[in-house]
Design a protein around this motif. Structure first.
Motif, PDB file in Angstrom:
ATOM      1  N   ALA A  11      -3.182   6.311  14.761  1.00  0.00           N
ATOM      2  CA  ALA A  11      -4.562   6.293  14.283  1.00  0.00           C
ATOM      3  C   ALA A  11      -4.636   5.929  12.801  1.00  0.00           C
ATOM      4  CB  ALA A  11      -5.211   7.659  14.523  1.00  0.00           C
ATOM      5  N   LEU A  12      -3.706   6.438  11.997  1.00  0.00           N
ATOM      6  CA  LEU A  12      -3.703   6.126  10.571  1.00  0.00           C
ATOM      7  C   LEU A  12      -3.329   4.663  10.325  1.00  0.00           C
ATOM      8  CD1 LEU A  12      -2.135   9.413   9.161  1.00  0.00           C
ATOM      9  CD2 LEU A  12      -4.454   8.569   8.745  1.00  0.00           C
ATOM     10  N   CYS A  13      -2.405   4.123  11.130  1.00  0.00           N
ATOM     11  CA  CYS A  13      -2.082   2.693  11.013  1.00  0.00           C
ATOM     12  C   CYS A  13      -3.297   1.838  11.348  1.00  0.00           C
ATOM     13  CB  CYS A  13      -0.911   2.340  11.936  1.00  0.00           C
ATOM     14  SG  CYS A  13       0.700   2.921  11.373  1.00  0.00           S
ATOM     15  N   ARG A  14      -4.013   2.212  12.397  1.00  0.00           N
ATOM     16  CA  ARG A  14      -5.207   1.455  12.783  1.00  0.00           C
ATOM     17  C   ARG A  14      -6.285   1.584  11.709  1.00  0.00           C
ATOM     18  NH1 ARG A  14      -5.501   3.321  17.634  1.00  0.00           N
ATOM     19  NH2 ARG A  14      -6.858   5.066  17.187  1.00  0.00           N
ATOM     20  N   GLU A  15      -6.423   2.781  11.135  1.00  0.00           N
ATOM     21  CA  GLU A  15      -7.438   3.021  10.110  1.00  0.00           C
ATOM     22  C   GLU A  15      -7.174   2.205   8.849  1.00  0.00           C
ATOM     23  OE1 GLU A  15      -8.336   6.668   7.055  1.00  0.00           O
ATOM     24  OE2 GLU A  15      -8.159   7.177   9.176  1.00  0.00           O
ATOM     25  N   HIS A  16      -5.909   2.134   8.432  1.00  0.00           N
ATOM     26  CA  HIS A  16      -5.574   1.487   7.167  1.00  0.00           C
ATOM     27  C   HIS A  16      -5.310  -0.010   7.299  1.00  0.00           C
ATOM     28  CE1 HIS A  16      -5.253   4.882   4.294  1.00  0.00           C
ATOM     29  NE2 HIS A  16      -5.019   5.596   5.383  1.00  0.00           N
ATOM     30  N   PHE A  17      -4.893  -0.489   8.500  1.00  0.00           N
ATOM     31  CA  PHE A  17      -4.438  -1.882   8.606  1.00  0.00           C
ATOM     32  C   PHE A  17      -5.190  -2.701   9.650  1.00  0.00           C
ATOM     33  CE2 PHE A  17      -0.870   0.838   7.273  1.00  0.00           C
ATOM     34  CZ  PHE A  17      -0.744   0.370   5.977  1.00  0.00           C
ATOM     35  N   GLY A  18      -6.219  -2.123  10.273  1.00  0.00           N
ATOM     36  CA  GLY A  18      -7.107  -2.890  11.132  1.00  0.00           C
ATOM     37  C   GLY A  18      -6.405  -3.556  12.296  1.00  0.00           C
ATOM     38  N   TYR A  26     -10.118  15.286  14.906  1.00  0.00           N
ATOM     39  CA  TYR A  26      -9.775  15.918  13.638  1.00  0.00           C
ATOM     40  C   TYR A  26      -9.030  14.948  12.719  1.00  0.00           C
ATOM     41  CZ  TYR A  26     -10.887  20.095  16.352  1.00  0.00           C
ATOM     42  OH  TYR A  26     -11.516  21.014  17.147  1.00  0.00           O
ATOM     43  N   ASP A  27      -8.882  15.344  11.462  1.00  0.00           N
ATOM     44  CA  ASP A  27      -8.211  14.551  10.445  1.00  0.00           C
ATOM     45  C   ASP A  27      -6.734  14.370  10.805  1.00  0.00           C
ATOM     46  OD1 ASP A  27      -7.096  13.440   8.186  1.00  0.00           O
ATOM     47  OD2 ASP A  27      -8.119  14.771   6.776  1.00  0.00           O
ATOM     48  N   ALA A  28      -6.309  13.120  11.000  1.00  0.00           N
ATOM     49  CA  ALA A  28      -4.930  12.848  11.422  1.00  0.00           C
ATOM     50  C   ALA A  28      -3.915  13.318  10.386  1.00  0.00           C
ATOM     51  CB  ALA A  28      -4.757  11.354  11.687  1.00  0.00           C
ATOM     52  N   ARG A  29      -4.258  13.268   9.106  1.00  0.00           N
ATOM     53  CA  ARG A  29      -3.315  13.689   8.062  1.00  0.00           C
ATOM     54  C   ARG A  29      -3.011  15.179   8.165  1.00  0.00           C
ATOM     55  NH1 ARG A  29      -6.178  13.030   2.971  1.00  0.00           N
ATOM     56  NH2 ARG A  29      -7.806  13.973   4.262  1.00  0.00           N
ATOM     57  N   ARG A  30      -4.037  15.981   8.387  1.00  0.00           N
ATOM     58  CA  ARG A  30      -3.825  17.425   8.506  1.00  0.00           C
ATOM     59  C   ARG A  30      -3.044  17.767   9.775  1.00  0.00           C
ATOM     60  NH1 ARG A  30      -6.671  19.951   4.617  1.00  0.00           N
ATOM     61  NH2 ARG A  30      -8.381  18.783   3.634  1.00  0.00           N
ATOM     62  N   LEU A  31      -3.300  17.025  10.839  1.00  0.00           N
ATOM     63  CA  LEU A  31      -2.516  17.247  12.056  1.00  0.00           C
ATOM     64  C   LEU A  31      -1.034  17.001  11.797  1.00  0.00           C
ATOM     65  CD1 LEU A  31      -4.789  15.555  14.765  1.00  0.00           C
ATOM     66  CD2 LEU A  31      -4.438  18.007  14.394  1.00  0.00           C
ATOM     67  N   LEU A  32      -0.706  15.901  11.099  1.00  0.00           N
ATOM     68  CA  LEU A  32       0.700  15.618  10.796  1.00  0.00           C
ATOM     69  C   LEU A  32       1.318  16.728   9.953  1.00  0.00           C
ATOM     70  CD1 LEU A  32       0.668  11.778  10.010  1.00  0.00           C
ATOM     71  CD2 LEU A  32       1.586  12.918  12.034  1.00  0.00           C
ATOM     72  N   THR A  33       0.585  17.249   8.989  1.00  0.00           N
ATOM     73  CA  THR A  33       1.098  18.327   8.145  1.00  0.00           C
ATOM     74  C   THR A  33       1.458  19.548   8.983  1.00  0.00           C
ATOM     75  OG1 THR A  33      -0.217  17.572   6.258  1.00  0.00           O
ATOM     76  CG2 THR A  33       0.564  19.852   6.212  1.00  0.00           C
ATOM     77  N   VAL A  34       0.577  19.911   9.911  1.00  0.00           N
ATOM     78  CA  VAL A  34       0.838  21.062  10.780  1.00  0.00           C
ATOM     79  C   VAL A  34       2.043  20.796  11.674  1.00  0.00           C
ATOM     80  CG1 VAL A  34      -0.102  22.457  12.660  1.00  0.00           C
ATOM     81  CG2 VAL A  34      -1.554  21.846  10.713  1.00  0.00           C
ATOM     82  N   THR A  91       0.830  -1.205   0.000  1.00  0.00           N
ATOM     83  CA  THR A  91       0.000   0.000   0.000  1.00  0.00           C
ATOM     84  C   THR A  91       0.865   1.257   0.000  1.00  0.00           C
ATOM     85  OG1 THR A  91      -0.109   0.196   2.426  1.00  0.00           O
ATOM     86  CG2 THR A  91      -1.719  -1.253   1.353  1.00  0.00           C
ATOM     87  N   LYS A  92       0.346   2.286  -0.640  1.00  0.00           N
ATOM     88  CA  LYS A  92       1.035   3.580  -0.672  1.00  0.00           C
ATOM     89  C   LYS A  92       1.038   4.224   0.709  1.00  0.00           C
ATOM     90  CE  LYS A  92       0.799   8.076  -3.008  1.00  0.00           C
ATOM     91  NZ  LYS A  92       0.037   8.892  -4.000  1.00  0.00           N
ATOM     92  N   ALA A  93      -0.052   4.021   1.460  1.00  0.00           N
ATOM     93  CA  ALA A  93      -0.163   4.642   2.781  1.00  0.00           C
ATOM     94  C   ALA A  93       0.978   4.213   3.690  1.00  0.00           C
ATOM     95  CB  ALA A  93      -1.507   4.292   3.420  1.00  0.00           C
ATOM     96  N   PHE A  94       1.370   2.932   3.624  1.00  0.00           N
ATOM     97  CA  PHE A  94       2.450   2.453   4.489  1.00  0.00           C
ATOM     98  C   PHE A  94       3.747   3.194   4.208  1.00  0.00           C
ATOM     99  CE2 PHE A  94       6.199  -0.288   4.917  1.00  0.00           C
ATOM    100  CZ  PHE A  94       6.175  -0.525   6.284  1.00  0.00           C
ATOM    101  N   TRP A  95       4.096   3.353   2.942  1.00  0.00           N
ATOM    102  CA  TRP A  95       5.377   3.989   2.614  1.00  0.00           C
ATOM    103  C   TRP A  95       5.374   5.477   2.953  1.00  0.00           C
ATOM    104  CZ3 TRP A  95       9.212   0.907   2.229  1.00  0.00           C
ATOM    105  CH2 TRP A  95       9.010  -0.395   1.770  1.00  0.00           C
ATOM    106  N   VAL A 155      -0.592  13.893   1.227  1.00  0.00           N
ATOM    107  CA  VAL A 155      -1.016  13.037   0.118  1.00  0.00           C
ATOM    108  C   VAL A 155      -1.463  11.641   0.571  1.00  0.00           C
ATOM    109  CG1 VAL A 155       0.487  14.265  -1.488  1.00  0.00           C
ATOM    110  CG2 VAL A 155       1.335  12.209  -0.361  1.00  0.00           C
ATOM    111  N   ILE A 156      -1.460  11.386   1.898  1.00  0.00           N
ATOM    112  CA  ILE A 156      -2.028  10.123   2.392  1.00  0.00           C
ATOM    113  C   ILE A 156      -3.537  10.177   2.203  1.00  0.00           C
ATOM    114  CG2 ILE A 156      -2.345   8.609   4.377  1.00  0.00           C
ATOM    115  CD1 ILE A 156       0.232   9.750   5.534  1.00  0.00           C
ATOM    116  N   ARG A 157      -4.086   9.211   1.505  1.00  0.00           N
ATOM    117  CA  ARG A 157      -5.518   9.207   1.230  1.00  0.00           C
ATOM    118  C   ARG A 157      -6.310   8.706   2.435  1.00  0.00           C
ATOM    119  NH1 ARG A 157      -6.198   6.786  -4.922  1.00  0.00           N
ATOM    120  NH2 ARG A 157      -5.052   8.453  -6.016  1.00  0.00           N
ATOM    121  N   ARG A 158      -7.503   9.284   2.588  1.00  0.00           N
ATOM    122  CA  ARG A 158      -8.410   8.776   3.616  1.00  0.00           C
ATOM    123  C   ARG A 158      -8.979   7.452   3.158  1.00  0.00           C
ATOM    124  NH1 ARG A 158     -10.209  11.828   7.716  1.00  0.00           N
ATOM    125  NH2 ARG A 158     -12.101  10.572   7.858  1.00  0.00           N
ATOM    126  N   ARG A 159      -9.115   6.515   4.079  1.00  0.00           N
ATOM    127  CA  ARG A 159      -9.730   5.235   3.747  1.00  0.00           C
ATOM    128  C   ARG A 159     -11.239   5.401   3.717  1.00  0.00           C
ATOM    129  NH1 ARG A 159      -8.445  -0.566   6.676  1.00  0.00           N
ATOM    130  NH2 ARG A 159      -8.750  -1.846   4.840  1.00  0.00           N
TER     131      ARG A 159
END
Length: 453
Positions: A378-385, A326-334, A262-266, A440-444
């Protein structure tokens, strides 16, 4: 004589005794023990930055040689994490964590008799690296996944803050002991700190809610079930008692093979590698020597890192709260963007004494120190269960590989150029790159996130 017929005795319905729920859910006790264990393991990770100069003075080893031992520690810390997460699935958290603390104590204690640099690599690098790696942030993810359904972001923030803040809050004590009584006294104090936590882990840490007849905190039902039915009745299910079929190594490698497609992992691995490079690899290892280059006393520099640790507690707990909302991706960007800006200014702030602009940097940087962890978990849990904890272990491995590489390269840059400035500016640029990667990490899709959970 007429007998009066006796009325049948009416039996009162028998009610089974009602088991009262404890006022404090057992999950919070497990989280508290995990917090103390993480702080105890973090004691050693405070040592290298304040012991580089004493070792250089006594043995004549170059900073790059000493940094190499730190690099081995950081890399093994990361590479051990995914296997430790799988071992916790197979053998239980209590056994793995107690063994890890004993390894940390052994590696730290044996340094007092070393007389060659390879022994430093063996003790600091291998033994302590394996021990601390077995209690890495994958341990945090395992505790959160097994014991909590709600408040996961908050608990992740608290436990992460304990690990990172413990590393920094110990610094003034380690620096004071090294300056007043020698570096050997400081390392022995760390040994005893790790050993002191072992009885607490054995006594109170439990592997699964069903081990003590309860359910995960925030599960659908808060009844107190008995036996193996705990997971099923309280919403625990397979997530409560996952066992590593085929062995811990096979489970860890299988999770890696699946995630690597998956792209999300990398993207998560890349951003977290930069996180490690700009925290443990650069600041935690080289801030004190860099401050000493500007004639700042070692205790003052160590005190500044301790202040980072205090504000890290606030920042990481707040990050956990934000991650629940809030959206974890946006938090990481900030987070990465702000960290990069602060590191760009650091070369202008280092001086022979502590002044207000430096204090502003310390507070600002401290709030961001490991705030990246709750949204990354949170993103690992969201994408990989249900494999999220183990996949996060591999993401953490990239964090530590980045940290180890930068710890060594920064020491080499200092030996070659006589200054740390190039390292600070490069770190700022890397943080800007991480901020773009997080975006650029996509939401699941929602249905996929629910199925994974």
């Amino acid at each position: 004589m007429t007998q009066t017929p006796q009325r049948p005795v009416r039996e009162e319905p028998h009610h089974a005794p009602v088991r009262r729920r404890p006022r404090i859910h057992r999950a919070w006790w497990v989280a508290a023990v995990a917090f103390v264990a993480l702080v105890g393991a973090a004691a050693f990770r405070a040592a290298p930055s304040v012991l580089i100069d004493p070792l250089h003075t006594e043995f004549g080893w170059s900073r790059s040689t000493i940094s190499a031992a730190v690099s081995v520690n950081l890399v093994l810390y990361g590479l051990t994490a995914p296997f430790a997460a799988a071992l916790m699935e197979r053998f239980g958290m209590r056994k793995v964590v107690a063994s890890a603390l004993l390894l940390v104590a052994a590696g730290s204690g044996l340094t007092v008799v070393m007389d060659a640099s390879w022994q430093l690599v063996l003790c600091w690098g291998v033994l302590v690296g394996l021990g601390t790696g077995s209690m890495a942030l994958a341990f945090v993810a395992t505790v959160v996944n097994r014991w909590f359904v709600s408040r996961r972001g908050l608990v992740t923030g608290v436990l992460t803050a304990g690990s990172a803040a413990g590393q920094l809050v110990f610094l003034p004590l380690v620096a004071w002991l090294a300056e007043r009584h020698g570096w050997r006294t400081a390392t022995l104090a760390i040994t005893f700190a790790a050993l002191a936590v072992v009885p607490l882990v054995v006594w109170l840490l439990r592997d699964h809610p069903s081990d003590v007849g309860t359910s995960r905190y925030g599960a659908v039902s808060d009844d107190v079930p008995d036996g193996a039915a705990a997971g099923t009745r309280a919403g625990g299910g397979a997530g409560d008692r996952i066992r590593a079929g085929g062995g811990a190594a096979a489970r860890a490698l299988g999770a890696l093979r699946s995630a690597a497609r998956t792209k999300a992992f990398w993207l998560l691995a890349g951003t977290f590698a930069i996180c490690g490079a700009t925290t443990n690899g650069l600041v935690a290892t080289h801030f004190v020597p860099a401050a000493q280059d500007h004639r700042m006393p070692v205790t003052a520099a160590a005190g500044l890192l301790a202040v980072i640790g205090v504000f890290d507690l606030v920042g990481t707990i707040a990050s956990g709260w934000f991650t629940d909302r809030y959206d974890a991706r946006r938090l990481l960007t900030v987070y990465y963007g702000l960290r990069g800006v602060s590191l760009m200014f650091l070369p202008l702030l280092l001086a022979d004494s502590v002044h207000p602009p430096m204090l502003f940097f310390i507070v600002f940087y401290g709030l961001d120190w490991v705030a990246t962890v709750p949204p990354t978990v949170a993103l690992c849990r969201e994408h990989f269960g249900e494999d999220g904890a183990i996949v996060f272990g591999w993401v953490l491995a990239s964090h530590q590989v980045g940290a180890g590489l930068v710890a060594f390269l920064t020491g080499l840059v200092r030996d070659l150029t006589g200054s740390y400035d190039t390292a600070w500016y490069t770190a700022g640029a890397l943080c800007a790159m991480a901020a773009l990667m997080a975006l650029v990490i996509r939401r699941r899709p929602e249905h996929a996130r629910v199925a994974a959970a």
